[in-house]
Design an enzyme around this catalytic site. Structure first.
Site, short mmCIF file in Angstrom:
data_model
loop_
_atom_site.label_atom_id
_atom_site.label_comp_id
_atom_site.label_asym_id
_atom_site.label_seq_id
_atom_site.Cartn_x
_atom_site.Cartn_y
_atom_site.Cartn_z
N THR A 40 0.80 -1.22 0.00
CA THR A 40 0.00 0.00 0.00
C THR A 40 0.83 1.28 0.00
O THR A 40 2.02 1.27 0.30
CB THR A 40 -0.92 0.04 1.24
OG1 THR A 40 -0.11 0.15 2.41
CG2 THR A 40 -1.80 -1.20 1.32
N ASP A 41 0.13 2.37 -0.28
CA ASP A 41 0.72 3.70 -0.13
C ASP A 41 0.46 4.16 1.31
O ASP A 41 -0.05 3.41 2.13
CB ASP A 41 0.15 4.67 -1.16
CG ASP A 41 -1.36 4.85 -1.07
OD1 ASP A 41 -1.96 4.51 -0.02
OD2 ASP A 41 -1.95 5.34 -2.05
N TYR A 42 0.80 5.40 1.62
CA TYR A 42 0.65 5.90 2.99
C TYR A 42 -0.81 6.02 3.43
O TYR A 42 -1.09 6.08 4.60
CB TYR A 42 1.36 7.25 3.14
CG TYR A 42 2.85 7.11 3.05
CD1 TYR A 42 3.57 6.46 4.05
CD2 TYR A 42 3.55 7.59 1.95
CE1 TYR A 42 4.94 6.31 3.96
CE2 TYR A 42 4.92 7.45 1.86
CZ TYR A 42 5.61 6.80 2.87
OH TYR A 42 6.96 6.64 2.78
#
Length: 162
Positions: A40-42
């Site tokens: 995932t991203d942040y």
């Protein structure tokens, strides 16, 4: 020149095209996965490139399920690189979600193998991704496309392609 408004055709709501029916998954290989933090991203949304890794994992497991170990392909001097890829992202997967990657071989034409994919919710009602991938058999030593698939691979694929 007219001053009136022009009626634009309306696109269907996204949710209407993102529904699937279980009947459309007859003869598909199923590979479950869970979205991990490194996917995932942040914001906790699966990064778009991660989906390609999931497609490959499902494809390798499908091949294993029909008796083709990728390590054996390498030992035979054969690789199956992606030569064409099409992905449509319908909705995002988020951290912790579990989904099913559905895959099937559409056809084997010479040394080209065409695959179809859908990533769906575990209840198979929500559609996250659709994709198509074309692989080609490559002679690892020469770096050139093979003239034909190795016989063991050709036989195994012939039994499962529709």
């Amino acid at each position: 020149m007219t001053q009136g408004k022009v009626d634009q055709p309306k696109l269907p709501l996204t949710s209407a095209i993102d529904k699937v029916t279980t009947a459309e998954f007859d003869n598909w290989f199923e590979y479950p996965m869970r979205v991990q933090p490194h996917h995932t991203d942040y914001a906790g949304i699966a990064w778009h490139g991660t989906y390609l890794t999931w497609l490959e994992e499902a494809r390798v497991e499908y091949l294993r399920s029909i008796g083709i170990e990728f390590a054996d392909l390498v030992a035979l001097g054969c690789d199956l690189p992606v030569v064409e890829l099409s992905v449509r992202y319908h909705r995002s997967l988020k951290l912790g979600m579990i989904a099913l990657i559905k895959t099937r071989m559409l056809e084997v034409t010479g040394v080209h193998i065409n695959w179809d994919y859908k990533i769906v919710s575990t209840d198979q009602e929500e559609l996250y991704v659709t994709a198509q991938v074309t692989l080609v058999a490559l002679d690892r030593e020469r770096g050139k496309i093979m003239r034909q698939l190795p016989p063991a691979v050709k036989d195994a694929l012939a039994k499962t392609s529709r």
